[in-house]
Design an enzyme around this catalytic site. Structure first.
Site, PDB file in Angstrom:
ATOM      1  N   SER A  10       0.911  -1.180  -0.046  1.00  0.00           N
ATOM      2  CA  SER A  10      -0.104   0.087  -0.086  1.00  0.00           C
ATOM      3  C   SER A  10       0.774   1.182   0.050  1.00  0.00           C
ATOM      4  CB  SER A  10      -0.862  -0.151   1.145  1.00  0.00           C
ATOM      5  OG  SER A  10      -1.907  -1.006   1.178  1.00  0.00           O
ATOM      6  N   ARG A  33      -0.217   8.841   5.644  1.00  0.00           N
ATOM      7  CA  ARG A  33      -0.893   8.089   6.643  1.00  0.00           C
ATOM      8  C   ARG A  33      -2.262   8.307   6.233  1.00  0.00           C
ATOM      9  NH1 ARG A  33      -1.041   3.514   9.207  1.00  0.00           N
ATOM     10  NH2 ARG A  33       1.012   3.867   9.693  1.00  0.00           N
ATOM     11  N   HIS A  36      -3.425   6.384   3.172  1.00  0.00           N
ATOM     12  CA  HIS A  36      -3.559   5.105   3.391  1.00  0.00           C
ATOM     13  C   HIS A  36      -4.740   4.751   4.364  1.00  0.00           C
ATOM     14  CE1 HIS A  36      -2.543   1.337   5.940  1.00  0.00           C
ATOM     15  NE2 HIS A  36      -1.897   1.122   4.972  1.00  0.00           N
TER      16      HIS A  36
END
Length: 206
Positions: A10, A33, A36
């Site tokens: 990812s 982040r 994600h």
């Protein structure tokens, strides 16, 4: 600990799709982040880091400053990471709302009185963000950091704009987007920066 293969893939996809950018390393850690957590690459252009936000946020977390969130979903999203700071939720403050006031707004106002210099993280409730902006304007709140990322259609853009006018360290998402995963992702990234855990080590523990 090695990165879980799915998370590693990812991150690799995110890195490849973002390509060259002008973000600092710390800003990119936060942006990655959030992407994600949401699979939404628009956050690369929607996130704003102002008034030394990352540096101030990292220092506050290291100093053990309390973290105040608006809703349980944000609180749940940061539970279990390397964050030992006291964590409070506006909806758990037990404050009855006054006329025309939401529960989150009432709880936020109560927590401002107890923790005027906390890290404030608003992921859902624009009314709470408006209340925080008013408290800062009055001088009743002096947050170490504001994470201003409520999501929705009613008063969301206006609440973010109100915070954006204030000279306070802030990480903000422009427009209607945001939400609990975004808010939690930002705090998780800051905790990683503050306590020396890289994303790979954290991901391997999830």
């Amino acid at each position: 600990m090695k990165l879980h293969p799915i998370t590693a893939e990812s991150f690799a996809i995110i890195d490849a799709e973002i390509g060259p950018h002008t973000l600092t390393d710390s800003e990119y850690r936060v942006v990655r982040r959030v992407i994600h957590s949401t699979a939404d690459f628009e956050y690369k252009d929607l996130l704003r880091f102002e008034h030394g936000a990352i540096e101030q946020g990292v220092q506050a977390l290291r100093a053990g400053i309390p973290v105040v969130v608006d809703v349980q979903m944000v609180k749940s999203g940061v539970t279990g990471v390397a964050l030992t700071n006291p964590l409070y939720c506006a909806l758990d403050a037990g404050t009855m709302p006054g006329p025309g006031e939401t529960r989150t707004e009432a709880g936020l106002n109560a927590l401002v009185k107890r923790f005027p210099q906390a890290v404030y993280v608003i992921g859902n409730a624009p009314t709470a963000l408006h209340a925080l902006a008013r408290a800062i304007h009055r001088g009743d709140a002096r947050p170490a950091l504001v994470v201003a990322v409520p999501v929705g259609f009613v008063q969301v853009v206006q609440a973010k704009a109100a915070i954006g006018k204030l000279a306070v360290p802030q990480i903000r998402v422009e427009g209607r987007k945001g939400g609990s995963p975004v808010a939690a992702g930002i705090i998780n990234a800051l905790a990683s920066l503050a306590f020396g855990e890289d994303d790979e080590k954290r991901a391997a523990q999830i």
